[in-house]
Design a protein around this motif. Structure first.
Motif, mmCIF file in Angstrom:
data_model
loop_
_atom_site.group_PDB
_atom_site.id
_atom_site.type_symbol
_atom_site.label_atom_id
_atom_site.label_comp_id
_atom_site.label_asym_id
_atom_site.label_seq_id
_atom_site.Cartn_x
_atom_site.Cartn_y
_atom_site.Cartn_z
ATOM 1 N N MET A 11 0.829 -1.200 0.000
ATOM 2 C CA MET A 11 0.000 0.000 0.000
ATOM 3 C C MET A 11 0.868 1.256 0.000
ATOM 4 O O MET A 11 0.555 2.230 -0.679
ATOM 5 C CB MET A 11 -0.927 0.002 1.214
ATOM 6 N N TYR A 49 2.086 1.695 -3.511
ATOM 7 C CA TYR A 49 1.010 2.129 -4.412
ATOM 8 C C TYR A 49 0.667 3.595 -4.180
ATOM 9 O O TYR A 49 0.427 4.345 -5.118
ATOM 10 C CB TYR A 49 -0.248 1.286 -4.215
ATOM 11 N N ARG A 50 0.653 4.019 -2.918
ATOM 12 C CA ARG A 50 0.353 5.427 -2.618
ATOM 13 C C ARG A 50 1.459 6.340 -3.156
ATOM 14 O O ARG A 50 1.175 7.418 -3.669
ATOM 15 C CB ARG A 50 0.178 5.623 -1.120
ATOM 16 N N THR A 92 -4.128 3.537 -8.210
ATOM 17 C CA THR A 92 -5.424 3.596 -7.530
ATOM 18 C C THR A 92 -6.157 2.268 -7.645
ATOM 19 O O THR A 92 -6.769 1.792 -6.684
ATOM 20 C CB THR A 92 -6.272 4.730 -8.128
ATOM 21 N N ILE A 119 -4.560 -0.173 -5.281
ATOM 22 C CA ILE A 119 -4.950 0.108 -3.894
ATOM 23 C C ILE A 119 -6.300 -0.534 -3.615
ATOM 24 O O ILE A 119 -6.495 -1.186 -2.583
ATOM 25 C CB ILE A 119 -4.974 1.628 -3.630
ATOM 26 N N GLU A 166 -5.905 -4.243 -3.308
ATOM 27 C CA GLU A 166 -5.294 -4.625 -2.030
ATOM 28 C C GLU A 166 -6.327 -4.565 -0.904
ATOM 29 O O GLU A 166 -6.346 -5.421 -0.024
ATOM 30 C CB GLU A 166 -4.107 -3.708 -1.729
ATOM 31 N N TYR A 167 -7.210 -3.568 -0.942
ATOM 32 C CA TYR A 167 -8.288 -3.508 0.042
ATOM 33 C C TYR A 167 -9.203 -4.732 -0.085
ATOM 34 O O TYR A 167 -9.660 -5.277 0.915
ATOM 35 C CB TYR A 167 -9.112 -2.234 -0.111
ATOM 36 N N GLN A 173 -12.068 2.447 -4.041
ATOM 37 C CA GLN A 173 -10.996 3.179 -4.715
ATOM 38 C C GLN A 173 -11.009 2.866 -6.207
ATOM 39 O O GLN A 173 -10.565 3.663 -7.017
ATOM 40 C CB GLN A 173 -9.635 2.776 -4.140
#
Length: 87
Positions: free
Chosen positions: A16, A19-20, A33, A36, A39-40, A51
């Protein structure tokens, strides 16, 4: 992407973070995005996985975005929403 390797190794925090960072460095790119959101989903945080909707706004023609939107809607049991993504 190195971040995807972290995600594959169950290192979600590092993935994360990467990715951010990528989202900050490449603001017009939808992939950080999207990843992300993915991954969530991997961590079963489906409300945060929205996202992917931001990725759709950035790149509305990527079929992977629509697939992931359908997967999020399916897991949230929003069947009326996800059906168009798979038909």
């Amino acid at each position: 992407m190195v971040d995807s390797a972290y995600a594959a190794k169950e290192e979600g925090d590092q993935a994360m973070s990467g990715y951010r960072t990528a989202a900050r460095l490449f603001p017009g790119c939808h992939l950080p995005t999207l990843y992300i959101g993915m991954e969530y989903m991997r961590t079963h945080s489906f409300k945060l996985a929205d996202q992917v909707l931001i990725a759709k706004a950035i790149c509305p023609l990527d079929p992977l975005v629509y697939n992931e939107l359908g997967v999020v809607a399916y897991h949230m049991k929003d069947y009326a929403f996800f059906t168009p993504f798979f038909i």
